[in-house]
Write an enzyme that holds these catalytic residues in place. Structure first.
Site, short mmCIF file in Angstrom:
data_model
loop_
_atom_site.label_atom_id
_atom_site.label_comp_id
_atom_site.label_asym_id
_atom_site.label_seq_id
_atom_site.Cartn_x
_atom_site.Cartn_y
_atom_site.Cartn_z
N HIS A 74 44.81 36.01 -62.11
CA HIS A 74 44.97 35.51 -60.66
C HIS A 74 44.64 36.96 -59.35
CE1 HIS A 74 46.26 33.45 -57.57
NE2 HIS A 74 47.42 34.92 -57.32
N ASP B 189 42.76 32.99 -64.65
CA ASP B 189 44.34 32.71 -63.65
C ASP B 189 44.31 30.73 -64.14
OD1 ASP B 189 45.88 32.34 -61.57
OD2 ASP B 189 44.32 32.50 -60.42
N SER C 228 44.73 35.00 -53.63
CA SER C 228 46.27 34.76 -53.43
C SER C 228 45.93 33.29 -52.08
CB SER C 228 46.60 35.66 -53.83
OG SER C 228 48.09 34.32 -54.29
#
Length: 471
Positions: free
Chosen positions: A448, A392, A175
């Site tokens: 994600h 995601d 991320s």
């Protein structure tokens, strides 16, 4: 052995190199008690988790944790916790977890791992995803909160013992670490080239669903949601035409584009942005700002917040972990300083949520793109693995592929499937330039944080890549 480190505050991202180097120096000085934690996963990785705590008090400690509330008997892993001072005055304290490799600690790669952020805790990784311990999901309360050994663990970060200086060293994260990791890697390579001591045997880096370029990553979302059938062909074509392919920096006078984007928002309002196949978790107030979907450009960018900005998907593990981590006996077992008794542990720090309309009091967000750092690293003797959960919406794989293409690398292996347990686990490509090579991989069905909902596949992928084996 490998080292994984979680970075929790962007203000200190470039202190990590000095942190790593100074920690190694301290390791060679027997009179110092500051140590970095190292955590290793079975057969090849050191695992370290760090929490940044700002304090004027220097806390020197190092503890071996043999038992934990909720785990029956002694821990079958080497777990160490403590505090390490960062900066010249040591007035910023890193709380760490160190798990030693269960394979060959003297030769296994070291991995400094960073989780999502810049506001989220790595304890959830240690106890919930690819760490050595995981919840027994049949236990309903935090008072019991029985843990079990994770058979698919990795383990995470290191930067402590000088005897590991010759081990291959990798940086990793997911991320928001798409911004941090290439910057830190660039600093380490530059430091080695400048002859700084100690020399870190860095070999490369890996990042999952990495936020890399705010504009391009976010701009790829409309194309992505069309590709996965969340908006119709007609909606997509109209939005593309009226917005001229620009969905991020929208002309406030372009009413046709604004209208189309509101239609897109309406289609996505009840979609889990981190994994489109997962349910929405209203109990965690994920959509406390859902009214923003009904507003126009003033809130456009707020609807597509940075990866850390929205609550996580529904998860019993999350609530159990929060309750468990705030128990006094747990804090005592982990040797958390009494100085922080009044501070409640939370999975993510909401004060660090990014908001385009407001200036954060917690940190300064001043890096819009880390692509330039990736480009610099292509001139180093370096390996890179970039992987993306293909469900995601926050950082779609399409945006990731776009910035990878901008590096102008040579294609070595074109798109092909990679396998886990004789099943297609995703698709991969490989690129190279000079002494640099980059592997891109999707994780089929991954969100994600693919290492959470596809942890077996991700564990296999990382183990193979760190072992220099093809996916």
């Amino acid at each position: 052995m490998r080292v994984y480190v979680q970075v929790e505050d962007t203000r200190d991202m470039l202190k990590i190199r000095s942190f790593a180097r100074s920690t190694m120096k301290l390791q060679s000085q027997s009179h110092q008690q500051h140590r970095n934690l190292v955590k290793q996963f079975k057969n090849m990785v050191l695992f370290v988790v760090l929490f940044l705590i700002v304090s004027l008090e220097v806390i020197e400690s190092r503890f071996h944790v043999q038992t934990l509330p909720g785990f029956v008997g002694n821990l079958p892993i080497t777990l160490e916790t403590g505090y390490i001072g960062v900066g010249e005055a040591d007035n910023e304290q890193w709380f760490y977890y160190f798990v030693e490799s269960e394979g060959n600690p003297e030769k296994d790669p070291l991995v400094l791992w960073g989780a999502a952020g810049p506001s989220c805790s790595t304890l959830s990784i240690l106890m919930g995803t690819i760490g050595p311990i995981t919840f027994n999901k049949t236990i309903p309360t935090s008072e019991e909160a029985i843990f079990e050994i994770n058979p698919y663990r990795l383990t995470k970060w290191f930067v402590d013992h000088p005897k590991f200086l010759n081990n291959p060293f990798y940086l990793g994260g997911v991320s928001y670490n798409g911004i941090l990791v290439p910057m830190i890697a660039h600093e380490i390579y530059n430091g080695n080239e400048a002859g700084e001591y100690p020399q870190i045997n860095i070999k490369g880096y890996f990042i999952g669903n990495p936020l890399t370029d705010i504009h391009d990553d976010y701009n790829s979302r409309v194309t992505f949601v069309h590709r996965v059938a969340l908006i119709s062909d007609a909606i997509y074509e109209s939005t593309k035409e009226n917005c001229h392919g620009e969905y991020f920096n929208v002309d406030p006078n372009n009413t046709l584009c604004l209208h189309d984007l509101q239609v897109v928002f309406k289609c996505l309002e009840r979609i889990n942005k981190e994994n489109i196949l997962d349910p929405i978790c209203d109990t965690l107030d994920t959509f406390k700002n859902s009214h923003l979907f009904r507003r126009s450009l003033a809130s456009f960018k707020d609807n597509w917040l940075l990866p850390q900005a929205q609550a996580q998907p529904c998860s019993e593990d999350s609530s159990l972990l929060t309750a468990w981590a705030n128990r006094r006996d747990v804090r005592e077992a982990l040797h958390v300083s009494e100085v922080y008794d009044k501070i409640k542990w939370e999975r993510c720090n909401d004060s660090m949520v990014f908001d385009y309309r407001k200036k954060s009091k917690s940190y300064t967000y001043n890096i819009a793109s880390s692509v330039a750092y990736h480009k610099h690293l292509t001139y180093s003797n370096c390996r890179a693995l970039i992987y993306s959960g293909d469900h995601d919406t926050k950082v779609p794989y399409l945006g990731t592929l776009n910035w990878i293409k901008s590096l102008n690398l040579s294609l070595v292996n074109d798109w092909r499937p990679w396998f886990f347990d004789k099943q297609v686990a995703g698709y991969t490509m490989k690129y190279s330039a000079r002494d640099y090579n980059l592997t891109f991989a999707t994780v089929k069905g991954g969100g994600h944080q693919a290492d959470s909902n596809k942890f077996k596949e991700c564990s296999s992928m990382l183990t193979r890549w760190l072992s220099n084996n093809a996916l």
